[in-house]
Scaffold this active site. Structure first.
Site, PDB file in Angstrom:
ATOM      1  N   THR A 191       0.862  -1.182   0.000  1.00 51.59           N
ATOM      2  CA  THR A 191       0.000   0.000   0.000  1.00 51.59           C
ATOM      3  C   THR A 191       0.891   1.222   0.000  1.00 51.59           C
ATOM      4  O   THR A 191       1.960   1.194   0.598  1.00 51.59           O
ATOM      5  CB  THR A 191      -0.820   0.009   1.315  1.00 51.59           C
ATOM      6  OG1 THR A 191      -1.771  -1.045   1.253  1.00 51.59           O
ATOM      7  CG2 THR A 191      -1.531   1.311   1.546  1.00 51.59           C
ATOM      8  N   VAL A 220     -12.576  -5.469   2.768  1.00 50.06           N
ATOM      9  CA  VAL A 220     -12.005  -4.129   2.883  1.00 50.06           C
ATOM     10  C   VAL A 220     -10.920  -4.200   3.947  1.00 50.06           C
ATOM     11  O   VAL A 220     -11.126  -4.793   5.011  1.00 50.06           O
ATOM     12  CB  VAL A 220     -13.084  -3.101   3.292  1.00 50.06           C
ATOM     13  CG1 VAL A 220     -12.456  -1.748   3.604  1.00 50.06           C
ATOM     14  CG2 VAL A 220     -14.129  -2.971   2.186  1.00 50.06           C
ATOM     15  N   GLY A 221      -9.777  -3.612   3.665  1.00 45.49           N
ATOM     16  CA  GLY A 221      -8.673  -3.638   4.625  1.00 45.49           C
ATOM     17  C   GLY A 221      -8.644  -2.400   5.499  1.00 45.49           C
ATOM     18  O   GLY A 221      -9.636  -1.687   5.656  1.00 45.49           O
ATOM     19  N   GLY A 243       0.678  -3.447   5.319  1.00 49.72           N
ATOM     20  CA  GLY A 243       0.726  -4.823   5.810  1.00 49.72           C
ATOM     21  C   GLY A 243      -0.673  -5.381   5.981  1.00 49.72           C
ATOM     22  O   GLY A 243      -1.634  -4.844   5.415  1.00 49.72           O
ATOM     23  N   GLY A 245      -4.032  -5.754   6.815  1.00 46.38           N
ATOM     24  CA  GLY A 245      -4.976  -4.768   7.312  1.00 46.38           C
ATOM     25  C   GLY A 245      -5.807  -5.237   8.486  1.00 46.38           C
ATOM     26  O   GLY A 245      -6.162  -4.440   9.365  1.00 46.38           O
TER      27      GLY A 245
HETATM   28  N1  ASP Z   1      -2.915  -2.832   4.347  1.00 46.67           N
HETATM   29  C1  ASP Z   1      -3.346  -3.286   3.051  1.00 46.67           C
HETATM   30  C2  ASP Z   1      -4.603  -4.099   3.206  1.00 46.67           C
HETATM   31  O1  ASP Z   1      -4.699  -4.843   4.155  1.00 46.67           O
HETATM   32  C3  ASP Z   1      -2.325  -4.081   2.321  1.00 46.67           C
HETATM   33  C4  ASP Z   1      -0.890  -3.679   2.519  1.00 46.67           C
HETATM   34  O2  ASP Z   1      -0.588  -2.575   2.880  1.00 46.67           O
HETATM   35  O3  ASP Z   1       0.004  -4.488   2.297  1.00 46.67           O
HETATM   36  O4  ASP Z   1      -5.433  -4.026   2.344  1.00 46.67           O
END
Ligand code: ASP
Length: 332
Positions: A191, A220-221, A243, A245
């Site tokens: 992200t 949804v994250g 990471g 979510g």
């Molecule tokens: N945080 C994002 C999600 O969970 C993914 C990521 O940042 O790696 O959708």
């Protein structure tokens, strides 16, 4: 882009720039301190972002160094990644859910605590800009799915196919072996979260993602959730997350980081504390990654992540630099 170029820390002048998701970007000493001890000069403008999105921080810097606002900088900065089809974790070219649909999440927050967010948005290249429209043109904060898409068209956004030849092929390959199972690991997400301070010392933040690849449809994250994937308090600082979510939502991660800074922790200390809290509840797990990036009112930055072996790249007015990443190491 190589996702392992997470970020980290560096020291420049009186300010410690820490490593967090590919952080930073550019900074410049200001003339008038706005907070802190008299001896401590705030750094501004400054732009930092997760991972190695150096074109995004460069764009944000371009806006800030032309006296643009933190809000314009953060929006235009992350838009670079949303439009970059070689970045398969954000915007157009992002990997789809397990049914083959690309669904985007994004949010934005300004110095006054105004915020906007879109979740499960299809067919629009720049969800962060739709989120800004939600913030500025509606009495709401979050729009979801079809309603968000309809709102985007009403605001003049164009419908566009977000799946690319590359992500379509990867998806076809995934279907052959996956048994339609969504797996959380360290490879299938990323992200861009960005934080900026403009020449007036005002802070803004934005976060945008295609989320976890091959997620269950409708998932949804944390990224579009104010307080989880992003939080800004203009009196204190801002934080953003990358990471898994689900783990960030459980701890209201970015709000936690900002509150820890309010209580006196540096951005680095706050990010470390946030990651450690999550890992305490996930002892022994090596299959996922969490990273926080934070900035305080003085322009000091910090970052911390779970996952050994990262490097991060720093982009400042003086150029680009790879740094050794500070990571949380799981006990064997
Ligand atoms: N945080 C994002 C999600 O969970 C993914 C990521 O940042 O790696 O959708």
């Amino acid at each position: 882009m190589k996702r392992r170029t997470f970020l980290k820390n560096s020291t420049s002048g009186t300010a410690a720039l820490v490593a967090a998701p590919t952080l930073i970007a550019c900074k410049e000493a200001s003339e008038k301190p706005i907070v802190g001890e008299e001896s401590s000069e705030p750094i501004r403008p400054i732009a930092v972002c997760t991972w190695n999105f150096q074109n995004a921080t460069a764009k944000a810097w371009e806006v800030l160094s032309s006296d643009g606002s933190a809000l314009d900088a953060v929006e235009q900065g992350v838009m670079v990644e949303e439009a970059d089809v070689t970045n398969e974790t954000v915007g157009k070219g992002g990997r789809p859910d397990r049914d083959g649909n690309v669904t985007l999440d994004a949010c934005i927050m300004d110095k006054d605590g105004n915020c906007g967010s879109v979740v499960y948005l299809k067919n629009i290249v720049h969800p962060v800009s739709v989120a800004r429209k939600v913030m500025e043109e509606t009495p709401h904060i979050i729009l979801a799915g079809k309603g968000a898409e309809q709102f985007a068209y009403e605001q003049g956004f164009k419908k566009e196919e977000l799946l690319t030849e590359s992500t379509r092929k990867q998806y076809e390959e995934w279907k052959k072996t996956s048994k339609y199972e969504t797996v959380i690991n360290i490879e299938n997400h990323d992200t861009i979260g960005m934080l900026t301070i403009d020449k007036n010392g005002d802070i803004a933040g934005a976060c945008t993602t295609s989320g976890m690849a091959y997620k269950v449809a409708g998932r949804v994250g944390d990224s579009p959730i104010i307080g989880a994937g992003l939080y800004v308090d203009n009196e204190v600082g801002g934080a953003t997350a990358t990471g898994v979510g689900e783990e960030v939502i459980r701890t209201v991660g970015s709000f936690l980081i900002v509150e820890l800074m309010r209580q006196g922790k540096s951005p680095q200390e706050a990010c470390e504390e946030g990651v450690k809290r999550i890992m305490k509840k996930n002892e022994g797990r090596k299959d996922f990654q969490i990273g926080f990036l934070a900035i305080n009112k003085k322009g000091e930055t910090g970052g911390y992540c779970v996952h050994p072996g990262f490097t991060y790249r720093e982009y400042t007015e003086n150029g680009h630099e790879n740094k050794t990443v500070q990571s949380f190491y799981q006990k064997e």
